[in-house]
Scaffold this active site. Structure first.
Site, short mmCIF file in Angstrom:
data_model
loop_
_atom_site.label_atom_id
_atom_site.label_comp_id
_atom_site.label_asym_id
_atom_site.label_seq_id
_atom_site.Cartn_x
_atom_site.Cartn_y
_atom_site.Cartn_z
CB VAL A 242 11.55 -2.20 50.22
CG1 VAL A 242 11.34 -0.72 50.52
CG2 VAL A 242 10.33 -2.99 50.66
CB CYS A 243 16.67 -1.77 48.46
SG CYS A 243 16.82 -1.86 50.25
CB SER A 244 14.82 -3.52 43.81
OG SER A 244 14.81 -3.53 42.41
CB THR B 99 17.06 2.10 43.43
OG1 THR B 99 17.53 1.97 44.78
CG2 THR B 99 18.18 2.67 42.56
CB SER C 298 20.96 -4.95 50.07
OG SER C 298 21.39 -5.75 48.97
#
EC number: 1.11.1.24
Length: 168
Positions: A59-61, A64, A54
């Site tokens: 971490v996902c942010s 990306t 998500s």
């Protein structure tokens, strides 16, 4: 199958694990404007596919953002796709807030087509497991990383290097 954990707890990945040398499986995900997107839509390009649970998590942010920063230096023959199960509207808000216009965010929320095709759909959470795939212009998988602990970062440098080898 990859042994994957989420917050140190084992999870079950649905689908077939993809390996280097495999033909990249096709999939259908949604763009931020709700249009279907398939692997074939980027045919003839090198694809770096960054998979995150998500965009609303740290971490996902960061993952990306990292690939967004690298994308422009990789050249016009490379397309960077970020796939999550976030709703397309949430992805669009994130892209706008982060000014992340060098990656294409795509949603697998509808039917986990990508997640099951690449063996990254987490059965217990209905999220995608953090992973990276590099697919060449002929749809061959040339790099794969299934991150063992979903909350950990992938190996950014190895993924970028795998893309650069294909652009030489």
């Amino acid at each position: 199958m990859a042994n994957v954990t989420f917050q140190q707890n084992p999870v079950t990945l649905l689908g077939k694990e993809v390996a280097i040398g495999d033909k990249a499986p096709d999939f259908t995900v949604l763009s931020n404007d709700l249009k279907p997107v398939t692997l074939n839509d980027s045919k003839g390009k090198i694809r770096l596919i960054s998979v995150v649970p998500s965009l609303d998590t740290g971490v996902c942010s960061l993952q990306t953002k990292k690939f967004n920063e690298e994308a422009s230096a990789l050249g016009e023959d490379v397309e960077v796709l970020t796939i999550s199960v976030d709703l397309p509207f949430a992805q669009a808000r994130w892209v706008k807030a982060e000014d992340a216009n060098n990656v294409k965010t795509l949603s697998d929320h509808r039917d986990l087509s990508f997640g099951e095709a690449y063996g990254v759909a987490i059965k217990e959470l209905r999220l995608l497991s953090r992973s990276i795939f590099v697919v060449d212009k002929d749809d061959n998988v040339t790099y794969v990383e299934y991150v063992n602990e979903v909350t950990d970062h992938p190996d950014y440098e190895k993924a970028i290097e795998a893309v650069k080898k294909l652009t030489e």
